[in-house]
Design a protein around this motif. Structure first.
Motif, PDB file in Angstrom:
ATOM      1  N   ALA A 137       0.871  -1.158   0.100  1.00 14.24           N
ATOM      2  CA  ALA A 137      -0.076  -0.036  -0.129  1.00 14.24           C
ATOM      3  C   ALA A 137       1.029   1.376  -0.071  1.00 14.24           C
ATOM      4  O   ALA A 137       0.629   2.282  -0.687  1.00 14.24           O
ATOM      5  N   LEU A 138       1.843   1.237   0.604  1.00 17.02           N
ATOM      6  CA  LEU A 138       2.988   2.427   0.905  1.00 17.02           C
ATOM      7  C   LEU A 138       3.524   2.872  -0.258  1.00 17.02           C
ATOM      8  O   LEU A 138       4.047   3.833  -0.621  1.00 17.02           O
ATOM      9  N   ASP A 139       3.665   1.749  -1.102  1.00 14.60           N
ATOM     10  CA  ASP A 139       4.527   1.691  -2.447  1.00 14.60           C
ATOM     11  C   ASP A 139       3.534   2.432  -3.582  1.00 14.60           C
ATOM     12  O   ASP A 139       4.014   2.624  -4.656  1.00 14.60           O
ATOM     13  N   MET A 140       2.300   2.686  -3.206  1.00 11.61           N
ATOM     14  CA  MET A 140       1.279   3.243  -4.368  1.00 11.61           C
ATOM     15  C   MET A 140       1.421   4.554  -4.351  1.00 11.61           C
ATOM     16  O   MET A 140       1.772   5.217  -3.377  1.00 11.61           O
ATOM     17  N   PRO A 141       0.947   5.410  -5.389  1.00 10.74           N
ATOM     18  CA  PRO A 141       1.334   6.917  -5.565  1.00 10.74           C
ATOM     19  C   PRO A 141       0.116   7.394  -4.625  1.00 10.74           C
ATOM     20  O   PRO A 141      -0.766   7.038  -4.375  1.00 10.74           O
ATOM     21  N   ARG A 142       0.659   8.603  -4.182  1.00 11.62           N
ATOM     22  CA  ARG A 142      -0.123   9.638  -3.287  1.00 11.62           C
ATOM     23  C   ARG A 142      -0.301   9.026  -1.847  1.00 11.62           C
ATOM     24  O   ARG A 142      -1.264   9.710  -1.232  1.00 11.62           O
ATOM     25  N   ILE A 143       0.168   7.808  -1.575  1.00  7.28           N
ATOM     26  CA  ILE A 143       0.113   7.440  -0.073  1.00  7.28           C
ATOM     27  C   ILE A 143       1.023   8.142   0.589  1.00  7.28           C
ATOM     28  O   ILE A 143       2.253   7.823   0.432  1.00  7.28           O
ATOM     29  N   ALA A 144       0.530   8.737   1.690  1.00 12.97           N
ATOM     30  CA  ALA A 144       1.552   9.589   2.615  1.00 12.97           C
ATOM     31  C   ALA A 144       1.575   8.866   3.952  1.00 12.97           C
ATOM     32  O   ALA A 144       2.567   9.205   4.718  1.00 12.97           O
ATOM     33  N   ILE A 182      -3.137   6.286   4.405  1.00  9.21           N
ATOM     34  CA  ILE A 182      -4.121   7.655   4.219  1.00  9.21           C
ATOM     35  C   ILE A 182      -3.210   7.951   2.992  1.00  9.21           C
ATOM     36  O   ILE A 182      -1.972   8.165   2.884  1.00  9.21           O
ATOM     37  N   ALA A 183      -3.996   8.799   1.998  1.00  7.16           N
ATOM     38  CA  ALA A 183      -3.712   9.440   0.907  1.00  7.16           C
ATOM     39  C   ALA A 183      -3.409  10.802   1.105  1.00  7.16           C
ATOM     40  O   ALA A 183      -4.500  11.466   2.046  1.00  7.16           O
ATOM     41  N   ALA A 184      -2.678  11.604   0.492  1.00  8.81           N
ATOM     42  CA  ALA A 184      -2.514  13.104   0.686  1.00  8.81           C
ATOM     43  C   ALA A 184      -2.259  13.590  -0.586  1.00  8.81           C
ATOM     44  O   ALA A 184      -1.613  13.063  -1.583  1.00  8.81           O
ATOM     45  N   GLU A 185      -2.645  15.008  -0.977  1.00 10.42           N
ATOM     46  CA  GLU A 185      -2.543  15.488  -1.974  1.00 10.42           C
ATOM     47  C   GLU A 185      -2.887  17.132  -1.519  1.00 10.42           C
ATOM     48  O   GLU A 185      -3.966  17.503  -1.164  1.00 10.42           O
ATOM     49  N   GLY A 186      -1.969  17.843  -1.619  1.00  9.02           N
ATOM     50  CA  GLY A 186      -2.005  19.470  -1.086  1.00  9.02           C
ATOM     51  C   GLY A 186      -2.473  19.193   0.483  1.00  9.02           C
ATOM     52  O   GLY A 186      -1.748  18.627   1.036  1.00  9.02           O
ATOM     53  N   GLY A 188      -5.251  18.294   1.198  1.00  8.93           N
ATOM     54  CA  GLY A 188      -6.311  16.949   1.303  1.00  8.93           C
ATOM     55  C   GLY A 188      -5.755  15.779   1.797  1.00  8.93           C
ATOM     56  O   GLY A 188      -4.722  15.337   1.389  1.00  8.93           O
ATOM     57  N   MET A 189      -6.606  15.065   2.518  1.00 10.81           N
ATOM     58  CA  MET A 189      -6.039  13.776   3.147  1.00 10.81           C
ATOM     59  C   MET A 189      -7.471  12.839   3.125  1.00 10.81           C
ATOM     60  O   MET A 189      -8.390  13.393   3.548  1.00 10.81           O
ATOM     61  N   GLU A 190      -7.182  11.532   2.575  1.00 15.39           N
ATOM     62  CA  GLU A 190      -8.269  10.612   2.741  1.00 15.39           C
ATOM     63  C   GLU A 190      -7.739   9.329   2.952  1.00 15.39           C
ATOM     64  O   GLU A 190      -6.619   9.063   2.715  1.00 15.39           O
ATOM     65  N   SER A 191      -8.485   8.622   3.880  1.00 16.17           N
ATOM     66  CA  SER A 191      -8.208   7.139   4.245  1.00 16.17           C
ATOM     67  C   SER A 191      -8.755   6.187   3.299  1.00 16.17           C
ATOM     68  O   SER A 191      -9.894   6.438   2.750  1.00 16.17           O
ATOM     69  N   GLY A 192      -8.284   4.973   3.267  1.00 15.30           N
ATOM     70  CA  GLY A 192      -8.608   4.001   2.649  1.00 15.30           C
ATOM     71  C   GLY A 192      -8.221   2.543   3.132  1.00 15.30           C
ATOM     72  O   GLY A 192      -7.344   2.249   3.650  1.00 15.30           O
ATOM     73  N   TYR A 193      -9.240   1.694   3.189  1.00 13.74           N
ATOM     74  CA  TYR A 193      -9.186   0.359   3.788  1.00 13.74           C
ATOM     75  C   TYR A 193      -9.577  -0.765   2.681  1.00 13.74           C
ATOM     76  O   TYR A 193     -10.627  -0.937   2.133  1.00 13.74           O
ATOM     77  N   ALA A 214      -6.531  -1.218  -0.954  1.00 16.12           N
ATOM     78  CA  ALA A 214      -6.589  -0.218   0.170  1.00 16.12           C
ATOM     79  C   ALA A 214      -5.744   1.274  -0.318  1.00 16.12           C
ATOM     80  O   ALA A 214      -6.520   2.317  -0.235  1.00 16.12           O
ATOM     81  N   ALA A 215      -4.742   1.388  -1.114  1.00 16.98           N
ATOM     82  CA  ALA A 215      -4.223   2.405  -1.427  1.00 16.98           C
ATOM     83  C   ALA A 215      -4.829   3.215  -2.574  1.00 16.98           C
ATOM     84  O   ALA A 215      -5.312   4.463  -2.681  1.00 16.98           O
ATOM     85  N   ARG A 216      -5.486   2.226  -3.632  1.00 15.57           N
ATOM     86  CA  ARG A 216      -6.293   2.875  -4.700  1.00 15.57           C
ATOM     87  C   ARG A 216      -7.624   3.566  -3.944  1.00 15.57           C
ATOM     88  O   ARG A 216      -7.934   4.447  -4.373  1.00 15.57           O
ATOM     89  N   ARG A 217      -8.369   2.863  -3.003  1.00 15.82           N
ATOM     90  CA  ARG A 217      -9.380   3.515  -2.528  1.00 15.82           C
ATOM     91  C   ARG A 217      -9.209   4.632  -1.961  1.00 15.82           C
ATOM     92  O   ARG A 217      -9.944   5.752  -1.898  1.00 15.82           O
ATOM     93  N   ALA A 218      -7.970   5.080  -1.108  1.00 15.39           N
ATOM     94  CA  ALA A 218      -7.839   5.959  -0.490  1.00 15.39           C
ATOM     95  C   ALA A 218      -7.472   7.227  -1.575  1.00 15.39           C
ATOM     96  O   ALA A 218      -7.986   8.114  -1.514  1.00 15.39           O
ATOM     97  N   ALA A 219      -6.678   6.851  -2.356  1.00 17.61           N
ATOM     98  CA  ALA A 219      -6.278   7.876  -3.559  1.00 17.61           C
ATOM     99  C   ALA A 219      -7.318   8.306  -4.358  1.00 17.61           C
ATOM    100  O   ALA A 219      -7.491   9.550  -4.636  1.00 17.61           O
ATOM    101  N   SER A 220      -8.119   7.364  -4.729  1.00 12.63           N
ATOM    102  CA  SER A 220      -9.468   7.916  -5.263  1.00 12.63           C
ATOM    103  C   SER A 220     -10.407   8.892  -4.573  1.00 12.63           C
ATOM    104  O   SER A 220     -11.121   9.405  -5.251  1.00 12.63           O
ATOM    105  N   ARG A 221     -10.292   9.058  -3.367  1.00 10.04           N
ATOM    106  CA  ARG A 221     -11.229   9.864  -2.618  1.00 10.04           C
ATOM    107  C   ARG A 221     -10.562  11.269  -2.572  1.00 10.04           C
ATOM    108  O   ARG A 221     -11.045  12.111  -2.097  1.00 10.04           O
ATOM    109  N   LEU A 222      -9.348  11.484  -2.944  1.00  7.38           N
ATOM    110  CA  LEU A 222      -8.714  12.738  -2.952  1.00  7.38           C
ATOM    111  C   LEU A 222      -9.651  13.892  -3.577  1.00  7.38           C
ATOM    112  O   LEU A 222     -10.086  13.489  -4.724  1.00  7.38           O
TER     113      LEU A 222
END
Length: 446
Positions: A137-144, A182-186, A188-193, A214-222
């Protein structure tokens, strides 16, 4: 897991009869579980659970009482029996109480449903699964950040003996792997499970699959937005669509119907859902997370269409509600080790339709795709229902942007009558459904 004494539950019943009970049933339950959580690659929590419980229900005439405890010594069991019989003698009379009649009991040999896997993973194996899920999950884009990777294994055994002649037991295992990030951009932060449980260890998905989802679902919510209040088509994603069925189970519960607390109490045998909807309950699914060879009062259970092409076919009965309503047992008694039986379902499945999620969105055109629900509110007498949601707004059949802080509301009898099932049924748990489309619902936003 250590084996329970095969005579313990039967001895409890015999002791209760000798102490003055007219009838009795005893449950023994044993459970062991190990759960491991890692965070940022470091071991964060190890939780081990072991429990062994006894429950005794006794009947003195039409009076009954249930007492439970964890002291399985001879002295502890004697106190349990004494207390249960004394309480039953003081209880008010219940004209519907009593054990299941002999002709309705599940006759042996009871089916082997492949619920027990002998694999007993070491803590190091579970820790490795948790680490791999989090790392993927941590290796996916926009996961902070990470809320952790987890893995667990459990074993349970359950035995029921009763003075009506019933004796039955079953064992089960459970394995789970999950990740939350947790994904982050600017700003904004969103969680995914994501997580999945299985009866057999080899049937688990790879932890990398779980972590990436889990990472995809978090990033898609940003970038989630609020939307104005409106009325529009709503699609409930397959992962959360069974939340619409929870109120149904309460509404067709025999005890609820007998009390008159059900928005469907006058609808048995009628068209409640759209004709495309069939809902099955099957307690004998091999490796099923809700499977059992008999119900929790020892009655025979079987595959049942609760809703057949939209028609409501049955109430869910235990022994007491069946007597009160003057109907046959359905094998839906459900109980914990600590109390009398209520009712419940086993493996619930709403059958798939013929349109995938993209097809449902294309049919709807513009509307809301709900992917998360929280804080539901229900009036059990009318079926008026509302729930907090987040998800995605779609336009021209395609996702436009994520949305949050909205509420969806409607009357469940009207919602059920207009449900359109999708084709994306996934067997993820004990209750499963494809995505479900409702052509118009009230959406409260900003």
């Amino acid at each position: 897991m250590a084996c329970m004494s095969s005579e313990l539950s039967a001895d409890l019943v015999a002791d209760a009869l000798r102490a003055g009970a007219d009838a009795a049933e005893a449950v023994e339950a044993e459970h062991q579980a190990l759960s491991i959580t890692v965070r940022h690659g470091a071991l964060e929590e190890v939780e081990r659970e072991e429990s062994r419980d006894l429950s005794l229900r006794v009947f003195v005439g039409r009076r009954h009482a249930t007492v439970s405890g964890s002291d399985v010594s001879r002295e502890g069991r004697a106190r349990l029996v004494e207390r249960a019989v004394a309480m039953a003698r003081l209880a008010p009379e219940d004209p519907w109480s009593g054990l299941v009649e002999a002709e309705a009991l599940a006759s042996g040999p009871h089916p082997d449903l492949n619920l027990f896997d002998p694999v007993d993973p070491d803590p190091e194996v579970l820790e490795s699964l948790a680490r791999r899920a989090e790392a993927a999950a941590l290796d996916m884009p926009r996961i902070a950040n990470s809320d952790g990777g987890s893995a667990s294994a459990s074993r349970s055994a359950w035995r029921l003996a009763a003075s009506n002649g019933f004796f039955g037991e079953h064992r089960a295992t459970g394995y789970h792997v999950g990740a939350s990030v947790i994904a982050a951009e600017g700003e904004g932060m969103e969680s995914g499970y994501d997580g999945l449980s299985r009866r057999w260890f080899a049937d688990l998905p790879t932890p990398e699959q779980v972590g990436r989802e889990a990472a995809r679902r978090a990033a898609s919510r940003l970038g989630a937005r609020k939307i104005a209040s409106t009325t529009a088509p709503v699609i409930f994603e397959n992962r959360i669509a069974t939340s619409l069925l929870g109120p149904l189970i309460g509404a067709i519960s025999g005890p609820s119907v007998a009390r008159g607390v059900s928005f469907l109490k006058d609808r048995l045998g009628q068209q409640v859902f759209a004709p495309a909807v069939t809902i099955l309950d099957d307690p004998h699914v091999s490796k099923g997370l809700g499977s059992s060879p008999f119900d929790d009062e020892g009655a025979a259970n079987r595959r049942t269409a609760l809703v057949d092409k939209g028609v409501l076919t049955t109430w869910l009965q235990n022994a007491a509600s069946a007597r009160q309503l003057g109907m046959a047992l359905t094998g839906h008694a459900s109980r914990s080790s600590a109390g009398p039986a209520g009712v419940g379902v086993s493996n619930l499945t709403l059958e798939a339709g013929d349109r995938d999620l993209a097809g449902l969105m294309a049919d709807a055109g513009t509307g809301l795709l709900v992917t998360s629900m929280f804080g539901p509110s229900l009036n059990p007498n009318t079926g008026d229902w509302s729930v907090g949601c987040s998800g995605f707004w779609f336009e021209d059949g395609a996702v436009a942007f994520p949305v949050s802080e909205i509420t969806v509301a409607g009357a469940l009898p009207e919602i059920y009558a207009r449900l359109v099932p999708g084709a994306d049924l996934e067997m993820r748990g004990a209750a499963n459904s494809p995505s479900l489309l409702v052509d118009a619902l009230s959406i409260a936003g900003k």
